[in-house]
Enzyme design. Structure first.
Site, PDB file in Angstrom:
ATOM      1  NE  ARG A  60      -3.969  -2.189   0.817  1.00  0.00           N
ATOM      2  CZ  ARG A  60      -3.937  -3.384   0.239  1.00  0.00           C
ATOM      3  NH1 ARG A  60      -3.000  -3.690  -0.637  1.00  0.00           N
ATOM      4  NH2 ARG A  60      -4.864  -4.293   0.547  1.00  0.00           N
TER       5      ARG A  60
ATOM      6  CB  ALA B  74      -6.423 -12.999 -15.115  1.00  0.00           C
TER       7      ALA B  74
ATOM      8  CG  ASP C 282      -7.442  -9.463   1.906  1.00  0.00           C
ATOM      9  OD1 ASP C 282      -6.202  -9.380   1.835  1.00  0.00           O
ATOM     10  OD2 ASP C 282      -8.181  -8.474   2.067  1.00  0.00           O
TER      11      ASP C 282
END
Ligand SMILES: Nc1ncnc2c1ncn2[C@@H]1O[C@H](COP(=O)(O)OP(=O)(O)O)[C@@H](O)[C@H]1O
Ligand SMILES: O=C(O)C(=O)C[C@H](O)[C@H](O)COP(=O)(O)O
Length: 354
Positions: free
Chosen positions: A171, A228, A263
């Site tokens: 972050r 992906a 998560d």
């Protein structure tokens, strides 16, 4: 199964409703959000006994967070309540560029005041002693110097049969003005390190498997998520020192909202680790849990029933590759019929992206 302990901050999340930019918003819906508590709820959904350790303000948001986690089967008995500092907040800004789509109001929060003395609390020490897994993320050390010291102290604890996992959760907004290079040392002292190739590129300047393994030789297992495409586990056998590589393709997903997928992946992977599954099954559980979250408009999607999970985990590689997850539905040649995913209906007006 041995229990898990997740430590980190959870905030109240305010989202403009309808989803307009913050400058235009009059109404907000209120949920809760926190990486490690998302993992705790995800582990509980996989049947893992799990506790969440944190600090909340003595306010309504704090009570809302406690109630929500308890409702999802997470033990919150050792969460500390701070009488002076508030529960942290963040706002979602649907009109902003992706890097500004979240606005934190968490400086000086109750959780930012967590410190190593937490570990001296006898009830917390007992939880830690009994846990098979201790899960942290790269968010906590960015919150304050005392939170960083707490993470350092935790990761220095003798293992005594416990696994310490760490999700990089890069972050950049939280590290502004701080020395983010400390993060590498912390990540490197975990036993299982989960990170995305894209965030690794931003945090460490590379998303390459070989370069990351050289930069981060400490963890016995490095789990590299390639969005992906696939997820790769690089695992060093502690007895022989031999390194093995396992790659599992991601599922085909009709994506609704990406938040929380990392998560959920962590919860799926780590639940498989606690259950003693092999690397392929751990990675498959991670992808499946992430796919369920990607197809709902919240931080965590409900899992299919146990028989469906088992069928997908036991499917052939060709069947796995042909499996697709859409809102409310899983289709796979490994299933006798499409499986219906439990949970909330898709909110009116949401667009399903592909
Ligand atoms: N477009 C996608 N299609 C299928 N699965 C995806 C997609 N994006 C993410 N995932 C799943 O979510 C997991 C976590 O993705 P990641 O990009 O690391 O999430 P985050 O940025 O939330 O941490 C991936 O390992 C994969 O299982
Ligand atoms: O604590 C923070 O700063 C957060 O960002 C809380 C977020 O709800 C989750 O961490 C979602 O994160 P992903 O799974 O990576 O999408």
């Amino acid at each position: 199964m041995r229990s898990a302990l997740c430590l980190g901050e959870t905030m109240a999340v305010l989202s403009p409703d309808p989803p307009v930019g913050l400058a235009a918003a009059d109404r907000f819906s209120c949920g809760i959000g926190g990486a490690e508590s998302n993992v705790a709820m995800g582990l509980a959904a996989f049947g893992v006994p799990v506790s969440w350790i944190s600090r909340l303000g003595e306010d309504g948001f704090g009570r809302k967070i406690l109630a929500a986690l308890a409702q999802h089967g997470v033990d919150v008995a050792q969460v500390q309540i701070d009488r002076e500092r508030p529960t942290g907040l963040y706002f979602k800004d649907p009109a902003a560029e992706p890097e500004h789509s979240v606005r934190y109001y968490r400086q000086g929060s109750a959780a930012a005041a967590m410190a190593p003395d937490l570990l001296a609390d006898p009830a917390v020490a007992a939880l830690l002693a009994g846990a098979g897994l201790v899960h942290l993320s790269g968010i906590t050390p960015a919150l304050s110097p005392s939170c960083r010291a707490l993470c350092e102290q935790l990761l220095r604890l003798p293992r005594d049969g416990r696994v310490f996992s760490f999700d990089l959760n890069w972050r950049p907004g939280l590290w502004h003005g701080q020395d983010a290079s400390l993060l590498r040392g912390l990540a490197d002292s975990a036993d299982v390190l989960l990170l995305g190739a894209d965030e690794a590129e931003q945090a460490f300047g590379t998303g390459s498997e070989a370069e990351l393994r050289t930069l981060l030789p400490g963890p016995e297992t490095l789990v590299l998520k390639k969005a992906a495409d696939s997820a790769v586990s690089l695992h060093r056998d502690p007895a022989t020192g031999r390194e093995s590589r396992t790659e599992v393709p991601a599922l085909s997903v009709a994506l609704l909202e990406p938040v929380g997928a990392g998560d959920s992946f962590a919860a799926g992977y780590l639940s498989g680790l606690l259950a003693g599954l092999d690397e392929t099954s751990r990675l498959r559980r991670g992808h499946l849990a992430a796919a369920c979250t990607l197809t709902v408009a919240g931080d965590r999607g409900a899992l299919p029933e146990e028989a469906v999970i088992e069928a997908l985990l036991g499917s052939s590689e060709a069947q796995w590759r042909a499996t697709s997850v859409a809102p409310g539905r899983i289709e796979s040649p490994a299933l006798p019929a499409p499986a219906v995913l439990p949970g909330r209906p898709i909110p009116a007006g949401s667009s399903v992206l592909r």
